[in-house]
Design an enzyme around this catalytic site. Structure first.
Site, PDB file in Angstrom:
ATOM      1  N   SER A   1       0.865  -1.166   0.000  1.00  0.00           N
ATOM      2  CA  SER A   1       0.000   0.000   0.000  1.00  0.00           C
ATOM      3  C   SER A   1       0.908   1.224   0.000  1.00  0.00           C
ATOM      4  CB  SER A   1      -0.872  -0.024   1.255  1.00  0.00           C
ATOM      5  OG  SER A   1      -1.610   1.169   1.368  1.00  0.00           O
TER       6      SER A   1
ATOM      7  N   LYS B   1      -0.998  -1.060  -4.499  1.00  0.00           N
ATOM      8  CA  LYS B   1      -2.199  -0.282  -4.167  1.00  0.00           C
ATOM      9  C   LYS B   1      -1.754   1.137  -3.883  1.00  0.00           C
ATOM     10  CE  LYS B   1      -4.605   0.006   0.230  1.00  0.00           C
ATOM     11  NZ  LYS B   1      -5.268  -0.763   1.312  1.00  0.00           N
TER      12      LYS B   1
ATOM     13  N   LYS C   1      -2.955   5.054  -2.586  1.00  0.00           N
ATOM     14  CA  LYS C   1      -3.972   5.844  -1.907  1.00  0.00           C
ATOM     15  C   LYS C   1      -4.383   6.979  -2.830  1.00  0.00           C
ATOM     16  CE  LYS C   1      -4.027   3.833   2.167  1.00  0.00           C
ATOM     17  NZ  LYS C   1      -5.237   3.246   2.755  1.00  0.00           N
TER      18      LYS C   1
ATOM     19  N   ASP D   1      -7.152   2.922  -3.100  1.00  0.00           N
ATOM     20  CA  ASP D   1      -7.872   2.972  -1.829  1.00  0.00           C
ATOM     21  C   ASP D   1      -8.159   4.435  -1.507  1.00  0.00           C
ATOM     22  OD1 ASP D   1      -8.900   2.710   0.717  1.00  0.00           O
ATOM     23  OD2 ASP D   1      -7.157   1.677   1.568  1.00  0.00           O
TER      24      ASP D   1
ATOM     25  N   GLU E   1     -11.039   0.535  -3.389  1.00  0.00           N
ATOM     26  CA  GLU E   1     -11.324   0.214  -1.987  1.00  0.00           C
ATOM     27  C   GLU E   1     -11.984   1.398  -1.287  1.00  0.00           C
ATOM     28  OE1 GLU E   1      -7.753  -1.304  -0.182  1.00  0.00           O
ATOM     29  OE2 GLU E   1      -8.522  -1.060   1.864  1.00  0.00           O
TER      30      GLU E   1
ATOM     31  N   ASP F   1     -13.624  -1.962   3.037  1.00  0.00           N
ATOM     32  CA  ASP F   1     -12.698  -2.041   4.167  1.00  0.00           C
ATOM     33  C   ASP F   1     -13.455  -1.509   5.399  1.00  0.00           C
ATOM     34  OD1 ASP F   1     -10.732  -1.504   6.092  1.00  0.00           O
ATOM     35  OD2 ASP F   1      -9.337  -0.498   4.773  1.00  0.00           O
TER      36      ASP F   1
ATOM     37  N   LYS G   1      -9.470  -7.002   8.167  1.00  0.00           N
ATOM     38  CA  LYS G   1      -8.448  -6.545   9.110  1.00  0.00           C
ATOM     39  C   LYS G   1      -8.831  -7.089  10.476  1.00  0.00           C
ATOM     40  CE  LYS G   1      -7.120  -2.290   6.762  1.00  0.00           C
ATOM     41  NZ  LYS G   1      -7.338  -0.832   6.682  1.00  0.00           N
TER      42      LYS G   1
ATOM     43  N   GLY H   1      -3.794  -4.009   6.149  1.00  0.00           N
ATOM     44  CA  GLY H   1      -2.770  -3.664   7.134  1.00  0.00           C
ATOM     45  C   GLY H   1      -3.104  -2.355   7.816  1.00  0.00           C
TER      46      GLY H   1
HETATM   47  O1  OSB Z   1      -7.180   1.718   4.525  1.00  0.00           O
HETATM   48  O2  OSB Z   1      -5.926   0.045   4.278  1.00  0.00           O
HETATM   49  C1  OSB Z   1      -6.136   1.141   4.787  1.00  0.00           C
HETATM   50  C2  OSB Z   1      -3.084   2.257   6.810  1.00  0.00           C
HETATM   51  C3  OSB Z   1      -3.696   2.927   7.843  1.00  0.00           C
HETATM   52  C4  OSB Z   1      -5.072   3.052   7.845  1.00  0.00           C
HETATM   53  C5  OSB Z   1      -5.834   2.477   6.818  1.00  0.00           C
HETATM   54  C6  OSB Z   1      -5.220   1.790   5.806  1.00  0.00           C
HETATM   55  C7  OSB Z   1      -3.828   1.704   5.788  1.00  0.00           C
HETATM   56  C8  OSB Z   1      -3.070   1.071   4.722  1.00  0.00           C
HETATM   57  C9  OSB Z   1      -1.679   0.611   5.078  1.00  0.00           C
HETATM   58  O3  OSB Z   1      -3.444   0.993   3.576  1.00  0.00           O
HETATM   59  C10 OSB Z   1      -1.480  -0.833   4.933  1.00  0.00           C
HETATM   60  C11 OSB Z   1      -0.158  -1.223   5.528  1.00  0.00           C
HETATM   61  O4  OSB Z   1       0.829  -1.118   4.805  1.00  0.00           O
HETATM   62  O5  OSB Z   1      -0.121  -1.621   6.710  1.00  0.00           O
HETATM   63 MG    MG Z   2      -8.307   0.554   3.163  1.00  0.00          MG
END
Ligand code: OSB
Ligand code: MG
Length: 369
Positions: A135, A161, A163, A188, A213, A238, A262, A290
């Site tokens: 991510s 992925k 953001k 995401d 996402e 999510d 998660k 994550g």
């Molecule tokens: O939406 O998946 C998410 C991190 C913090 C809060 C939300 C998210 C995330 C990530 C990071 O996408 C995933 C990771 O590398 O741990």
């Molecule tokens: Mg997410």
């Protein structure tokens, strides 16, 4: 299992590099760790909430409060036949999923050690190696984003992925596709859009994304169903999925084609397995999300990712992407094929490094004998 004592501690762990989403930037994590003692065994769990109540309602302070005043006293009241019995005891508490998950997951670690099994085997996992994606947060410029993607692909990761948010979406995606036309790519939004953005979101279909996402409100199902009817990119939920019943409703409503599981968000291993089972019965693929976890939370994520419904690469990646030094030995590493080999040793399969954890601790409280 009779829990003799529970130790709560908060550690501060600086990220190697900041992580930015549509709701803000993180540079140092505040992580609450839970350690349970059962006989001569010790189990570990991690509260995976953010520093501020932006992803969900929880913070390190709310988790500490709910653990200290409710969950820990309850956990000390009786012996537990299994960690899932403890999860059932916690169910009357509404919300606070990440606080519950930390304590329940610590007991799963103990239960696995008692059987002499890796946690993955105890929960019914079948994969010996799990596929990994990364991510990538919002960057200061598109060239920086492209460089990061290049590095992660070179390291072997199977899926990228990124953001997104309004103003950081079409332009980065155009350039990613120009440079990497064929990679497995997803986005995401962490709830940065509304249905008013429908015409804009429709244009994302041309990027051939694996999924989008959580584009809409963090607790919504119905609007996502409307969106999914209008776009061909699969929607992945999510934030909106807190338990197996939410998953069932989202799938029945047509709100998503994929679900991100998660451990913290759904309240622990027992609930995560239930979400997995609901999805599997309906042929909805899942993957493990994550929350910028330390090695403790990461080890639990690895075990969860071995369940048979986890058919898509998750956001569980190498320790070194986050920390100069992780708090477990060995660190989590990723093979050149972009996989993590699941440890075959009992419990988490990684050993928390107490000496290092002690140095990072900013507060600590002990309960029980
Ligand atoms: O939406 O998946 C998410 C991190 C913090 C809060 C939300 C998210 C995330 C990530 C990071 O996408 C995933 C990771 O590398 O741990
Ligand atoms: Mg997410």
């Amino acid at each position: 299992m009779t829990i003799e004592s529970v130790e709560l501690r908060e550690i501060r762990l600086p990220l190697v590099r900041f992580f930015e989403t549509s709701f803000g930037r993180t540079t140092t994590r505040r992580i609450v760790l839970v350690r349970v003692a059962v006989g001569d065994r010790t189990g570990w769990g991690e509260v995976t909430c953010g520093e501020a109540p932006l992803y969900n309602h929880e913070t390190p302070e709310t988790a500490w409060h709910v653990l200290r005043d409710f969950l820990i006293p309850w956990s000390l009241q009786q012996a537990w036949e299994s960690a899932s019995r403890l999860a059932a005891r916690f169910r009357p508490i509404r919300g606070h999923e990440m606080a519950k998950a930390a304590l329940e997951n610590a007991l799963w670690d103990v239960e696995a050690q008692q059987r002499g099994w890796p946690l993955s085997r105890l929960i019914g996992g079948t994969l010996e190696e799990i596929p990994c994606g990364v991510s990538i947060g919002i960057q200061e410029s598109i060239p920086e984003l492209l460089d990061q993607i290049e590095r992660e692909l070179a390291a072997g990761y199977q899926r990228i992925k990124v953001k997104i948010k309004p103003g950081w979406d079409v332009e980065p995606l155009e350039q990613i596709r120009a440079r990497f036309p064929r990679i497995a790519l997803s986005v995401d939004a962490n709830s940065a859009y509304t249905l008013a953005d429908l015409p804009h979101l429709k244009t994302f279909d041309r990027f051939g994304l694996l999924m989008i996402e959580q584009p809409l409100h963090w607790n919504d199902i119905l609007d996502h169903a409307r969106l999914q009817r209008e776009i061909s990119t699969p929607v992945c939920l999510d934030e909106s999925i807190h338990n197996a019943d939410d998953a069932r409703k989202a799938i029945e409503a047509g709100a998503c084609q994929i679900i991100n599981i998660k451990l913290g968000r759904v309240g622990g291993m027992t609930s995560a397995r239930e979400v997995h089972d609901v999805c599997r019965a309906r042929k909805i693929p899942v993957w493990c999300g994550g929350m910028l976890e330390s090695g403790v939370g990461r080890a639990h994520n690895i075990a969860l990712s071995t369940l048979p419904g986890f058919t898509l690469p998750g956001d569980v990646s190498a320790s070194r992407r986050y920390w100069t030094q992780d708090i477990i030995d060995p660190e989590v590493t990723v093979t050149p094929r972009g996989t993590i080999r699941v440890p075959p040793t009992p419990g988490l399969g990684y050993t928390p490094n107490l000496e290092r954890i002690e140095k990072l601790t900013v507060r600590k409280e002990r309960f029980g004998r």
